[in-house]
Design an enzyme around this catalytic site. Structure first.
Site, PDB file in Angstrom:
ATOM      1  N   CYS A 169       0.804  -1.221   0.000  1.00  0.00           N
ATOM      2  CA  CYS A 169       0.000   0.000   0.000  1.00  0.00           C
ATOM      3  C   CYS A 169       0.845   1.283   0.000  1.00  0.00           C
ATOM      4  O   CYS A 169       0.667   2.130  -0.884  1.00  0.00           O
ATOM      5  CB  CYS A 169      -0.977   0.024   1.165  1.00  0.00           C
ATOM      6  SG  CYS A 169      -1.493  -1.585   1.754  1.00  0.00           S
TER       7      CYS A 169
ATOM      8  N   ARG B   1       7.129 -10.685   5.678  1.00  0.00           N
ATOM      9  CA  ARG B   1       6.638 -10.413   7.029  1.00  0.00           C
ATOM     10  C   ARG B   1       7.318 -11.382   7.973  1.00  0.00           C
ATOM     11  O   ARG B   1       7.320 -12.587   7.727  1.00  0.00           O
ATOM     12  CB  ARG B   1       5.113 -10.585   7.115  1.00  0.00           C
ATOM     13  CG  ARG B   1       4.394  -9.544   6.298  1.00  0.00           C
ATOM     14  CD  ARG B   1       2.894  -9.653   6.412  1.00  0.00           C
ATOM     15  NE  ARG B   1       2.273  -8.751   5.446  1.00  0.00           N
ATOM     16  CZ  ARG B   1       0.980  -8.676   5.196  1.00  0.00           C
ATOM     17  NH1 ARG B   1       0.146  -9.460   5.853  1.00  0.00           N
ATOM     18  NH2 ARG B   1       0.507  -7.833   4.298  1.00  0.00           N
TER      19      ARG B   1
ATOM     20  N   GLN C 207       1.324 -11.149  -3.231  1.00  0.00           N
ATOM     21  CA  GLN C 207      -0.120 -10.919  -3.221  1.00  0.00           C
ATOM     22  C   GLN C 207      -0.542 -10.433  -4.598  1.00  0.00           C
ATOM     23  O   GLN C 207       0.231  -9.761  -5.264  1.00  0.00           O
ATOM     24  CB  GLN C 207      -0.468  -9.817  -2.230  1.00  0.00           C
ATOM     25  CG  GLN C 207      -0.633 -10.276  -0.816  1.00  0.00           C
ATOM     26  CD  GLN C 207      -1.080  -9.147   0.092  1.00  0.00           C
ATOM     27  OE1 GLN C 207      -0.887  -7.987  -0.231  1.00  0.00           O
ATOM     28  NE2 GLN C 207      -1.656  -9.498   1.214  1.00  0.00           N
TER      29      GLN C 207
ATOM     30  N   ASP D 142      -2.188  -7.828  -5.395  1.00  0.00           N
ATOM     31  CA  ASP D 142      -2.575  -6.679  -4.590  1.00  0.00           C
ATOM     32  C   ASP D 142      -2.984  -5.531  -5.502  1.00  0.00           C
ATOM     33  O   ASP D 142      -2.312  -5.231  -6.471  1.00  0.00           O
ATOM     34  CB  ASP D 142      -1.362  -6.263  -3.766  1.00  0.00           C
ATOM     35  CG  ASP D 142      -1.751  -5.565  -2.486  1.00  0.00           C
ATOM     36  OD1 ASP D 142      -2.955  -5.378  -2.257  1.00  0.00           O
ATOM     37  OD2 ASP D 142      -0.843  -5.201  -1.730  1.00  0.00           O
TER      38      ASP D 142
ATOM     39  N   HIS E 190      -4.668  -1.482  -5.466  1.00  0.00           N
ATOM     40  CA  HIS E 190      -5.165  -0.305  -4.767  1.00  0.00           C
ATOM     41  C   HIS E 190      -5.864   0.596  -5.765  1.00  0.00           C
ATOM     42  O   HIS E 190      -5.297   0.938  -6.790  1.00  0.00           O
ATOM     43  CB  HIS E 190      -4.026   0.423  -4.057  1.00  0.00           C
ATOM     44  CG  HIS E 190      -3.460  -0.401  -2.948  1.00  0.00           C
ATOM     45  ND1 HIS E 190      -2.346  -1.189  -3.094  1.00  0.00           N
ATOM     46  CD2 HIS E 190      -3.920  -0.611  -1.684  1.00  0.00           C
ATOM     47  CE1 HIS E 190      -2.135  -1.840  -1.964  1.00  0.00           C
ATOM     48  NE2 HIS E 190      -3.063  -1.511  -1.095  1.00  0.00           N
TER      49      HIS E 190
ATOM     50  N   LYS F   7     -15.458  -3.311   5.157  1.00  0.00           N
ATOM     51  CA  LYS F   7     -14.859  -4.230   4.185  1.00  0.00           C
ATOM     52  C   LYS F   7     -15.769  -5.408   3.899  1.00  0.00           C
ATOM     53  O   LYS F   7     -16.710  -5.694   4.643  1.00  0.00           O
ATOM     54  CB  LYS F   7     -13.512  -4.728   4.692  1.00  0.00           C
ATOM     55  CG  LYS F   7     -13.600  -5.495   6.001  1.00  0.00           C
ATOM     56  CD  LYS F   7     -12.237  -6.055   6.401  1.00  0.00           C
ATOM     57  CE  LYS F   7     -12.363  -6.831   7.698  1.00  0.00           C
ATOM     58  NZ  LYS F   7     -11.141  -7.559   8.059  1.00  0.00           N
TER      59      LYS F   7
ATOM     60  N   HIS G 136      -8.559  -1.229  -0.966  1.00  0.00           N
ATOM     61  CA  HIS G 136      -7.568  -2.312  -0.996  1.00  0.00           C
ATOM     62  C   HIS G 136      -8.301  -3.542  -1.492  1.00  0.00           C
ATOM     63  O   HIS G 136      -9.354  -3.889  -0.960  1.00  0.00           O
ATOM     64  CB  HIS G 136      -7.038  -2.644   0.397  1.00  0.00           C
ATOM     65  CG  HIS G 136      -6.456  -1.476   1.130  1.00  0.00           C
ATOM     66  ND1 HIS G 136      -5.100  -1.305   1.270  1.00  0.00           N
ATOM     67  CD2 HIS G 136      -7.034  -0.448   1.778  1.00  0.00           C
ATOM     68  CE1 HIS G 136      -4.875  -0.201   1.991  1.00  0.00           C
ATOM     69  NE2 HIS G 136      -6.029   0.335   2.306  1.00  0.00           N
TER      70      HIS G 136
END
Length: 645
Positions: A337, A366, A384, A386, A388, A467, A513
């Site tokens: 992000c 992580r 991911q 991912d 945005h 969400k 997200h």
RNA sequence: GCCACAGUAGCUCAGUGGUAGAGCACUCGAUUCGUAAUCGAGCGGUCGUCGGUUCAAUCCCGACCUGUGGCUCCA
């Protein structure tokens, strides 16, 4: 004072008046002695209680037999007491914790000087059978605080629980033979009801799940009413083991781990093909309206200070030493992000560009605690899918609808079904109520437009926005939380993101997200287990194995293989010295969807004898070109495999 | 991170206080085969790492590494 009279309504509409405080057993017995024999418990006004407990209110009165699903938890909870009874007999020093029924069995926590061994477990199981055979009735007693303190004087964990019970609460104990437990119930009438059970494992568990409290020894077990149900459960556990992605991944040569890179997968050639095929599919899906970008993996802590991760999340980040400052000023990114926000804010944006969708497959790290790592499902390095999305408030409804359809469509390709969870404003949150009203309204409208069932999780949203989570069920009924759509009103503030509106002034965009697979690593683990390694053709690392019956036909087979490859099919020829039987076996073990056998007849006729994975000897004689067309078609349509074995 | 368990050949696993075995895989030879294991020979291990006990350790003890199960389901 005369006891109050309560009216019970039986399922057939008949009523019974009983004195308050009458044990449920007496009521059941008055209905019929046969019924009493079959009764496990009763439900009064929808509330389950056992036969020993006095009736304290009136209402609908239903007798629960073992066939009632609610009775299984009662059996299992009683199983926990019987386990504790057995443990106390063999290890009198054991202090007792809690022993509840859980989703597929029960456990009991003990505090002991020396932990249990597998041998202990076998001994406890045998002792439980004895306790069951002794047919101890479960005797309920209602006691005062003071009495409880005496009964549990040697059990500090029980005293702790006892002290929490308020003056208004009924304190009850249950005794089966030598063992008394502080317990709310309900229980089966006596220990002989436990017939079909199995102790499964021991594990450490913190008292009350609190890592600051002492570690107890937990024994996991399960129990069923019928032997075949227990057998089926054990079979199901074996089936899960058979499909375990760690086992299958090794068998199919997809990935490996090494102690020098804990929590990070090495992908083999086959595994990489699988990963790339998924990437290709996602890229195809993202062709329309998404901007794929790549951002750095390593960042100065300044970024994490803005994002807030440096304060809250640093323990989970891999810090990197800067040779010049000799400080850990850099960190591998744990999420995409902030880097997407940097990219967004690097130039001015017009409202005409929105929604602007940044999509990436970058690698994230992580630093999960060592005990949390597990195969591909919990890793330290992962990718991911991912995304945005920067957009105006007014665009949320359309966008969420679009995203939901996208995600559901993706799962459907794999034969996975999803249920949706809608998480709304939590207690502590940022933003105005009007903002939350709008955001939740938009999400809700999009959810309802899908026509899919969803579960409302009120108060479960993030502090920065509501969400939708996508909960997926696989082919053996397990649940996985994969995709997510999160509205974020906080990040645009923190990163001072703006766009120029049609009024030519700066406005704040909203960020969404969005992840579809969660992480590829975990998604692939789920796919492996979902398909038990037998992937659809389009996903299979190897799609066709070409098998010349004898080396005389190798030249022909090589030609056919080359032709398939030219047609975009992942075909491999196996011209080993081994027998055809052996090579078929190898191909079946590797779950290659098609085996194309070429012998004299096929070589002369330009055909293939095609064997399908898992379908046995059945063969299909088909012209080479027709077969190629058929496989290409299956790849193009991403056809699912025939119903699983 | 914490508790328990595990780590022996590429894989699956057996085994012992006196420096190791099986099957499969692999290599070589023979076999050229019609739909789930052809036959024979051979290669292959500092018994996870480090330290301790012992005349002697893969085995016993300790630490570490890695993996597995678990650490929310309320008396």
């Amino acid at each position: 004072m005369t006891p109050e009279t309560l009216q019970l309504v039986l399922p057939n509409g008949a009523t019974r008046d009983v004195a308050a405080g009458t044990p449920a057993r007496d009521v059941v017995a008055s209905i019929g002695p046969g019924l009493l024999k079959a009764a496990i418990a009763v439900a009064v006004d929808g509330e389950v209680q056992d036969l020993m407990t006095p009736i304290r209110k009136g209402g609908a009165f239903v007798v629960l037999k073992s066939s009632d699903p609610r009775s299984l938890a009662i059996l299992r909870h009683s199983g926990a007491h019987i386990l504790a009874t057995a443990v106390r007999r063999l290890r009198p020093d054991a202090k007792i914790g809690f022993g509840p029924a859980i989703d597929d069995g029960f456990y009991y926590d003990f505090e002991v000087e020396t932990p249990f061994t597998p041998d202990d477990l076998a001994a406890f199981e045998a002792e439980m059978a004895k306790v069951a055979a002794e047919k101890f009735p479960f005797v309920r007693a209602e006691i005062s605080h003071g009495e409880g303190e005496k009964v549990f004087a040697d059990d500090p964990l029980k005293l702790e629980r006892l002290a929490e019970l308020g003056p208004g609460e009924v304190i009850s104990t249950y005794t089966d033979g030598p063992f008394t437990d502080l317990c709310r119930g309900p229980h089966v009438p006596d220990t002989s009801y436990l017939q079909h059970f199995k102790l499964l494992s021991t594990a450490g568990a913190y008292w009350r799940g609190d890592e600051k409290r002492q570690m107890l020894q937990r024994i996991y077990a399960t129990a069923f009413w019928k032997k075949d149900e227990l057998d089926a459960h054990i079979h199901q556990m074996e089936e899960a083991r058979r499909r375990d992605h760690r086992v299958v991944g090794k068998q199919l040569d997809l990935f490996m781990f090494h102690q020098f890179a804990p929590g990070a997968a090495f992908w083999t050639e086959r595994g990489t093909t699988l990963v790339n095929t998924l990437h290709d599919y996602l890229r195809e899906l993202h062709r329309d309206g998404y901007a794929e970008i790549k951002t750095p993996l390593l960042y100065n802590k300044g970024l994490w200070e803005i994002s807030g991760h440096w304060g809250k999340y640093r323990e989970n980040m891999f810090l990197v030493l800067d040779n010049e400052t000799k400080e850990h000023d850099f960190s591998l990114k744990p999420m995409n992000c902030p880097s997407h926000y940097l990219m967004y804010s690097a130039r001015k944006h017009s409202y005409r560009e929105l929604p602007l969708r940044y999509n990436t497959y970058d690698v994230l790290h992580r630093n999960e605690v060592s005990g949390a790592l597990s195969g591909l499902t919990r890793v330290r390095q992962f990718q991911q899918d991912d995304c945005h999305i920067f957009l105006m408030d007014s665009q949320i409804a359309d966008e969420v609808k679009r995203l939901t359809g996208f995600i559901i469509g993706y799962y459907t390709t794999f034969g996975l079904t999803a249920t949706l969870k809608f998480a709304t404003r939590p207690e502590t949150r940022i933003g105005t109520d009007e903002m939350w009203d709008r955001a939740e309204g938009a999400l809700k409208a999009a959810l309802e437009a899908t026509g899919l069932p969803y579960e409302l999780k009120a108060g479960d949203g993030a502090f920065y926005g509501p969400k939708i989570d996508f909960d997926v069920t696989d082919s053996i009924g397990r649940h996985w939380q994969l995709g997510t759509i999160q509205l974020d009103y906080a990040a645009p503030e923190r990163f001072d993101l703006t766009y120029a509106g049609d009024d030519n002034t700066a406005h704040r965009p909203v960020v969404i997200h969005r992840a579809v697979s969660g992480s590829f690593e975990r998604f692939i683990a789920i796919l492996i287990e979902h398909f038990a390694g037998a992937f659809p053709v389009w996903l299979s690392p190897e799609q066709v194995r070409v098998l010349p019956i004898a080396s005389d036909f190798a030249a022909n087979a090589a030609e056919v293989t080359a032709k398939m490859r030219a047609a975009g099919i992942r075909a491999v020829m196996d011209n080993g010295n081994d027998t055809l039987n052996y090579r078929i076996r190898e191909a079946e073990k590797m779950k290659v969807p098609y085996m194309a056998v070429i012998g004299k007849r096929e070589a002369e006729a330009g055909t293939l004898a095609v064997r399908e994975r898992g379908q046995g000897k059945k063969q299909d004689i088909i012209a080479v070109d027709d077969f190629i067309a058929r496989v290409r078609d299956e790849i193009r349509t991403r056809a699912l495999p025939k119903p699983a074995e």
